[in-house]
Design a protein around this motif. Structure first.
Motif, PDB file in Angstrom:
ATOM      1  N   LYS A   8      60.286   7.665  55.712  1.00 20.37           N
ATOM      2  CA  LYS A   8      60.845   7.102  54.378  1.00 20.37           C
ATOM      3  C   LYS A   8      62.388   9.186  55.104  1.00 20.37           C
ATOM      4  O   LYS A   8      62.512   9.289  53.594  1.00 20.37           O
ATOM      5  CB  LYS A   8      60.469   7.848  53.163  1.00 20.37           C
ATOM      6  CG  LYS A   8      59.538   6.459  53.902  1.00 20.37           C
ATOM      7  CD  LYS A   8      58.508   5.861  52.405  1.00 20.37           C
ATOM      8  CE  LYS A   8      57.886   4.764  52.539  1.00 20.37           C
ATOM      9  NZ  LYS A   8      57.329   4.558  51.258  1.00 20.37           N
ATOM     10  N   TRP A  10      62.227  11.793  54.513  1.00 22.76           N
ATOM     11  CA  TRP A  10      61.412  13.519  54.258  1.00 22.76           C
ATOM     12  C   TRP A  10      61.863  13.989  54.618  1.00 22.76           C
ATOM     13  O   TRP A  10      61.859  14.522  56.337  1.00 22.76           O
ATOM     14  CB  TRP A  10      59.959  12.955  53.720  1.00 22.76           C
ATOM     15  CG  TRP A  10      59.455  12.512  52.702  1.00 22.76           C
ATOM     16  CD1 TRP A  10      58.319  11.577  53.263  1.00 22.76           C
ATOM     17  CD2 TRP A  10      60.128  11.548  51.304  1.00 22.76           C
ATOM     18  NE1 TRP A  10      58.577  10.466  52.234  1.00 22.76           N
ATOM     19  CE2 TRP A  10      59.658  10.609  51.631  1.00 22.76           C
ATOM     20  CE3 TRP A  10      60.493  12.525  50.635  1.00 22.76           C
ATOM     21  CZ2 TRP A  10      59.511  10.056  49.627  1.00 22.76           C
ATOM     22  CZ3 TRP A  10      61.003  11.655  49.495  1.00 22.76           C
ATOM     23  CH2 TRP A  10      60.700  10.977  49.189  1.00 22.76           C
ATOM     24  N   ASP A 166      55.897  16.851  51.416  1.00 27.96           N
ATOM     25  CA  ASP A 166      56.835  16.884  51.817  1.00 27.96           C
ATOM     26  C   ASP A 166      57.530  16.410  50.342  1.00 27.96           C
ATOM     27  O   ASP A 166      58.786  16.082  49.854  1.00 27.96           O
ATOM     28  CB  ASP A 166      57.412  15.954  53.068  1.00 27.96           C
ATOM     29  CG  ASP A 166      55.879  15.190  53.424  1.00 27.96           C
ATOM     30  OD1 ASP A 166      55.234  15.567  52.965  1.00 27.96           O
ATOM     31  OD2 ASP A 166      56.670  14.241  54.421  1.00 27.96           O
ATOM     32  N   LYS A 167      56.285  15.127  49.714  1.00 30.64           N
ATOM     33  CA  LYS A 167      57.477  13.729  49.305  1.00 30.64           C
ATOM     34  C   LYS A 167      57.699  14.486  47.901  1.00 30.64           C
ATOM     35  O   LYS A 167      58.495  13.860  46.989  1.00 30.64           O
ATOM     36  CB  LYS A 167      56.204  12.577  48.962  1.00 30.64           C
ATOM     37  CG  LYS A 167      56.569  11.930  48.354  1.00 30.64           C
ATOM     38  CD  LYS A 167      55.797  10.185  48.394  1.00 30.64           C
ATOM     39  CE  LYS A 167      56.179   9.694  46.842  1.00 30.64           C
ATOM     40  NZ  LYS A 167      55.188   8.125  47.298  1.00 30.64           N
ATOM     41  N   LYS A 168      55.903  15.054  47.678  1.00 29.43           N
ATOM     42  CA  LYS A 168      56.721  15.742  46.587  1.00 29.43           C
ATOM     43  C   LYS A 168      57.770  16.941  45.916  1.00 29.43           C
ATOM     44  O   LYS A 168      58.275  17.323  44.861  1.00 29.43           O
ATOM     45  CB  LYS A 168      55.588  16.753  45.778  1.00 29.43           C
ATOM     46  CG  LYS A 168      55.125  17.501  44.388  1.00 29.43           C
ATOM     47  CD  LYS A 168      54.156  18.428  44.457  1.00 29.43           C
ATOM     48  CE  LYS A 168      53.394  19.600  43.568  1.00 29.43           C
ATOM     49  NZ  LYS A 168      53.033  19.588  42.969  1.00 29.43           N
ATOM     50  N   GLY A 171      60.683  14.126  47.569  1.00 31.07           N
ATOM     51  CA  GLY A 171      61.536  12.805  46.488  1.00 31.07           C
ATOM     52  C   GLY A 171      61.685  12.945  45.166  1.00 31.07           C
ATOM     53  O   GLY A 171      62.020  13.774  44.703  1.00 31.07           O
TER      54      GLY A 171
END
Length: 213
Positions: A8, A10, A166-168, A171
């Motif tokens: 995605k 990231w 990574d998403k935190k 994002g």
């Protein structure tokens, strides 16, 4: 500081700064500041959280200032190298940071990424004191369109490299946000820094040329 792409889009951060200077001078006495637990998200927001400002149109960032730790640095665009990792600013210049040029521009909607060294062989570098910041401190980014995007810090957190969220970090929350990243966490004289310090911030205002702080 480096990053590799994953799923995605990231980016996983693994900060620059192998600590050559720390090894030479004794790591126990000169390691950079570590964020306190009070500055993490888990401790809750500060008493008066600043409202988010409307995102700006995209415009390239030119300079970043963090008055509370006396940072005033030019910004250079960073791309990705062949292995998918993020380029890093030249380590010979201790006062130079970079922004992910293929990502969000600071002040625009989304999450903009700025990265810089914590040290080099000569001593502390641009983001050496990042871990000393506190919630509510300001980050200012001067842009090519003449506007200065003003951010407030929501949290300062430190992560081990093998548990980087990574998403935190990368994002988007649907508003203009900024992440400033350097290396930190534990330090090993054999392998260098073990993680990253991340400053989370969001846009709270805009100044135009000629306006005071």
């Amino acid at each position: 500081m480096s990053a590799t792409s994953k799923g995605k889009g990231w980016l996983i951060a693994v900060a620059v700064g192998v600590g050559v200077w720390l090894v030479q001078n004794g790591a126990e006495n000169v390691t950079p500041p570590v964020p306190s637990a009070a500055e993490a998200f888990a401790a809750g927001p500060r008493a008066h959280t600043d409202a988010a400002a409307d995102p700006l149109p995209p415009s390239a960032p030119l300079r970043l200032r963090i008055p509370d730790i006396r940072v005033d640095t030019p910004l250079m665009p960073l791309g990705l190298v062949k292995d998918g990792s993020l380029e890093v600013p030249p380590d010979g210049n201790r006062n130079l940071a970079g922004w992910y040029g293929d990502g969000t521009r600071p002040g625009a909607k989304g999450t903009a990424i700025v990265a810089g060294h914590v040290d080099n062989a000569k001593g502390p570098a641009v983001f050496y004191s990042l871990g000393a910041l506190k919630k509510g401190h300001r980050i200012e980014v001067t842009r090519a369109d003449g506007r200065t995007a003003v951010f407030t810090i929501d949290a300062i957190e430190v992560y081990e490299a093998d548990a980087f969220p990574d998403k935190k970090v990368y994002g988007s929350k649907g508003r203009a946000e900024l992440r400033v990243i350097t290396c930190g966490g534990g330090f090993s004289q054999k392998t260098g820094y073990q993680g990253n310090v991340v400053a989370f911030a969001h846009l709270i205002g805009v100044r135009t040329a000629g306006q005071g702080a």
